[in-house]
Structure formats: C-alpha cells, structure tokens
Design an enzyme around this catalytic site. Structure first.
Site, PDB file in Angstrom:
ATOM      1  N   LEU A 112       7.816  27.696  24.947  1.00 11.69           N
ATOM      2  CA  LEU A 112       7.671  28.295  26.281  1.00 11.69           C
ATOM      3  C   LEU A 112       8.777  29.320  26.462  1.00 11.69           C
ATOM      4  O   LEU A 112       9.945  28.976  26.364  1.00 11.69           O
ATOM      5  CB  LEU A 112       7.874  27.160  27.286  1.00 11.69           C
ATOM      6  CG  LEU A 112       7.208  27.210  28.646  1.00 11.69           C
ATOM      7  CD1 LEU A 112       5.702  27.268  28.521  1.00 11.69           C
ATOM      8  CD2 LEU A 112       7.606  25.970  29.445  1.00 11.69           C
ATOM      9  N   HIS A 113       8.414  30.560  26.657  1.00 10.14           N
ATOM     10  CA  HIS A 113       9.488  31.536  26.887  1.00 10.14           C
ATOM     11  C   HIS A 113       9.042  32.703  27.756  1.00 10.14           C
ATOM     12  O   HIS A 113       9.850  33.562  28.096  1.00 10.14           O
ATOM     13  CB  HIS A 113      10.005  32.082  25.553  1.00 10.14           C
ATOM     14  CG  HIS A 113       9.030  33.006  24.892  1.00 10.14           C
ATOM     15  ND1 HIS A 113       7.985  32.543  24.138  1.00 10.14           N
ATOM     16  CD2 HIS A 113       8.909  34.351  24.905  1.00 10.14           C
ATOM     17  CE1 HIS A 113       7.277  33.572  23.702  1.00 10.14           C
ATOM     18  NE2 HIS A 113       7.813  34.683  24.155  1.00 10.14           N
ATOM     19  N   ARG A 114       7.764  32.749  28.112  1.00 10.15           N
ATOM     20  CA  ARG A 114       7.263  33.922  28.814  1.00 10.15           C
ATOM     21  C   ARG A 114       7.816  33.980  30.239  1.00 10.15           C
ATOM     22  O   ARG A 114       7.864  32.951  30.925  1.00 10.15           O
ATOM     23  CB  ARG A 114       5.736  33.874  28.848  1.00 10.15           C
ATOM     24  CG  ARG A 114       5.120  35.215  28.637  1.00 10.15           C
ATOM     25  CD  ARG A 114       3.725  35.109  28.110  1.00 10.15           C
ATOM     26  NE  ARG A 114       3.692  35.060  26.663  1.00 10.15           N
ATOM     27  CZ  ARG A 114       3.964  36.076  25.851  1.00 10.15           C
ATOM     28  NH1 ARG A 114       4.287  37.247  26.344  1.00 10.15           N
ATOM     29  NH2 ARG A 114       3.910  35.941  24.554  1.00 10.15           N
ATOM     30  N   ASP A 160       3.028  29.403  25.147  1.00 11.99           N
ATOM     31  CA  ASP A 160       2.647  30.636  25.841  1.00 11.99           C
ATOM     32  C   ASP A 160       2.912  31.837  24.929  1.00 11.99           C
ATOM     33  O   ASP A 160       2.948  32.974  25.384  1.00 11.99           O
ATOM     34  CB  ASP A 160       3.369  30.772  27.185  1.00 11.99           C
ATOM     35  CG  ASP A 160       4.888  30.798  27.063  1.00 11.99           C
ATOM     36  OD1 ASP A 160       5.406  30.796  25.925  1.00 11.99           O
ATOM     37  OD2 ASP A 160       5.560  30.831  28.112  1.00 11.99           O
TER      38      ASP A 160
END
Ligand code: UD1
Length: 377
Positions: free
Chosen positions: A209-211, A283
């Site tokens: 998850l990094h968006r 994501d």
C-alpha cells in the site's frame, strides 16, 4: 564501439523503473553501434528501494546519478529537469528512453523533447481515466511528448489512437517487467524469505500500500488498516511497508495487532513471497501484472486500473476502497491452518488462470531494441 555510434540515454528513477530498465539495458549493451548511458535520477534512494535491485538484477552502476531525492511534485520534477538538461547537453544523445509513469519519467521526457531529442516511452498508453492520480498526468503528458510509444497491452494502443497519436509511432511489444519476472523466476525460488518469516506456502496473504489516495488521509487510512488488520486474524498478512506508508501510519498513530510489518523487500524475496501467497492485496500497478503471470489472486484496492488486461486475462479483481467490499473479498481467502493450500480457490488463482496476455513472453525488450534500431539506424 564502432565509429559514428548512436547514444541512447535510458532513465531510471523509482523502484518500479528498475525491473523495467534491467532487460532493456542488457539488450542495448549487446548492440555494437549504440552507446548506452544509464541515468538514475535519485527519486528513490533508500538501499532497499534502489541498490538492492541494481545488485539482484545485474543492472550496471548508473553513469550519472542526479541525486534529486524526495520533495513535492514540483520540487522533485523541477530538480530532475534542471539536472537532466545538463546531462543531455554533455552527452548529446540521439534518444532518451523513459519507462512507466513516475515523476522521473515525465521530467526527463519533457526536458528531452524541449531540447529536440527524440523520446521513447516504454509502457505507453495505459490509462486509468483518473486525473486525480499523479501517475495518470505523467502518463498522458509523457505519451504526448514521445516519438516511439511502446505498449504492453492492446488497450494502450486503443487509448493512444483515440487521443490522436499517429499510429506510426505506436508499437505493441509486450511487457519488459515480465521479461524480468520470467528471467528471475528460478533465482527467486532460492530465496529463504518464507523460512525467515516463518510462513507456509499458501498460508498467508501479502499487502502492499503506498498510493497517495490510500495513505495520505489519516482517517481513511485508519479505517482501511482496521479492516485489513481484522482479516489478518484469520489469514496471516505480511506487509512490506513503503517508507511513505510507514510515515503515514506513524503520524496517524495507527497500531497494527495482527498484520506483520516488514521492511521493503528485494526483488527475489518479494517474488518468492507473492508467488506462494494465498492472495495479494495491493494498490500497486506492477503487482497487478506480476500476479497475472504468477496466477496468484490479486485484490486491487482501487476503483480503476490502467491495466485492464490483468482482469480479462489474469487474476486481478478491482475490489475498490469501500470497507464492506474489501471485507467480503478477503473473506473468500479465510485460512484454516493445515487445510488450505495455495491455488485451491476455485474462482481465482492457479485453478482459474487463463492464457497469458499477448506478447508477455520475455521478449519485449528485444522487440523494443530491434524497432529502435530499424528507425534510428
Ligand atoms: C513513486 C511513484 C509511484 C510509484 C512508487 C513506487 C510518482 C509520482 N510516484 O511514489 O507512481 O508507484 O514510487 O514506490 O513518481 N521515500 C523514502 N526513501 C526513498 C524514496 C522515498 O523514504 O528512497 C519517502 C519520502 O518520504 C518521500 C516519499 O517516500 O517523500 C514518497 O516518495 P516519492 O518518490 O515522492 O513517491 P512514492 O510514493 O515512492
């Protein structure tokens, strides 16, 4: 090197670029009439976001490192442009090759185009249709500036034609990221990551998850993490956490009770981890493609994808960001110790894998270099 050699500059800046440039650099270095200059913008600089990929994927040390580091979009993009202009003026390249959709991609494409240097975009034409994503802005603008547009899937060619791009500039070549995956698959098998983390094949999920849209709003991030942490009670969940996300978790005061957080992993460990996972929750863009080839169920925590072939030909499903939908999707992978095995899920995974997307065969970089050779001489 022969006399009158052509000079190509190839740009890498952020983690998802490295596995894309690796096979291209390898292929370019085989060409006697091409001088290949590798430029690292320094957008990603942590050893486990950058150096590890150079080592594992045998990417040569960059000829130039712009060391721009982190900053706002404007700061980072502007800093790359200023420093890249100097590189172009020193090397006088015949071509600049950029890949993907990160800030380094648009910054170098724009700098080159304004100096009258031809631009090749690898992974052109992908469109999420979501203008709130910085990557979508980078994709559209880079394509507009490019002279050679190399596409990974048929939807991308259609998008480019619909935007009025001259069909003579568009080439369907396959996927350089998959070139790397197929080449490294055997090496990844030797990774000891499952042992290190105490995991059983098919007995865990992997989260990335990094968006910005998922991690930058503290309240939304808190709710999302509570939902995922709840699912990790019944199915162990490994979370190699991006520094941006780690910082967001800390500043929102989020404590995870069940999810196992680890540092970002190198290429081989990560491939070993996801290929043996019961499912992957992400994501990311690239991971949707990698799980397509690996036949591992992928739950994408977004409402759109610029990579529709991963849904029609792969194992990807857009789960969105509604908590109830995420819970429901995760429920399909509930783990019963000792009973469940990787790939046994009837709807997703190895059991339901269709044919691979067209031209995702490990030869995309060969095609790109051949096409460039025939156009540039
Ligand atoms: C960038 C790309 C994104 C890609 C992602 C893969 C853009 C607009 N975004 O997002 O498309 O999916 O890379 O990782 O180009 N940081 C570190 N160490 C590093 C690099 C970054 O700690 O080596 C931290 C910094 O706090 C930085 C933050 O991560 O501010 C964000 O980094 P940045 O390069 O701006 O964007 P990513 O979120 O990594």
């Amino acid at each position: 090197m022969v006399k009158n050699a052509l000079t190509y500059i190839i740009v890498a800046g952020a983690r998802p670029n490295f596995m894309k440039v690796a096979p291209l650099v390898r292929e370019l270095k085989k060409q006697k009439n091409i001088r290949t200059i590798l430029v690292h913008t320094g957008q990603h600089y942590d050893p486990n976001l950058s150096d590890v990929f150079f080592k594992e994927l045998d990417i040569p040390t960059p000829d130039e490192n712009l060391e721009v580091g982190s900053g706002s979009h404007a700061t980072q993009t502007g800093a790359i442009m200023i420093k890249f202009q100097d590189v172009i003026e020193r090397y006088h390249p015949n071509l600049v090759i950029v890949a993907g959709d990160v800030n380094s991609t648009i910054a170098c494409a724009l700098t080159a185009a304004k100096l009258g240097v031809k631009v090749a975009h690898v992974e052109a034409g992908l469109r999420s249709g979501d203008w709130s994503m910085p990557e979508e802005i980078n994709r559209v603008l880079t394509d507009r500036l490019s002279d050679y547009l190399f596409c990974t899937e048929e939807s991308a060619m259609k998008n480019l034609r619909a935007e009025g791009i001259d069909a003579k500039k568009i080439f369907f070549v396959g996927n350089v990221m998959i070139d790397t995956l197929l080449r490294e698959r055997a090496n990844a098998e030797h990774s000891a990551i499952l042992k290190t983390l105490g995991l059983q094949q098919g007995g865990y999920s992997v989260l990335t998850l990094h968006r910005a849209s998922n991690v930058d709003q503290p309240d939304a991030l808190k709710k999302l993490m509570e939902t995922l942490d709840g699912a990790a009670r019944t199915l162990p969940m490994i979370f190699p956490v991006h520094p941006r996300t780690r910082a967001a978790l800390a500043s929102a005061g989020i404590v995870l009770r069940h999810i196992q957080i680890v540092d970002p992993l190198g290429y081989r460990d990560f491939m070993k981890l996801i290929s043996n996972a019961r499912c992957v929750i992400t994501d990311s863009g690239g991971i949707q493609e990698e799980t397509t080839i690996l036949g591992v169920p992928c739950l994408t925590l977004r409402n759109n994808t610029e990579r529709p072939v991963t849904i029609t030909h792969g194992t990807n499903r857009l789960v969105g960001t509604q908590l109830s939908a995420i819970k429901k999707a995760l429920g399909e992978f509930t783990y019963t110790a000792g009973k469940e095995q990787h790939g046994k899920n009837k709807k997703w995974g190895k059991g339901s894998k269709k044919t691979h997307p067209r031209l995702w065969d490990g030869k995309a970089s060969e095609r790109i270099v051949r096409i460039l050779g025939s156009r540039l001489g």
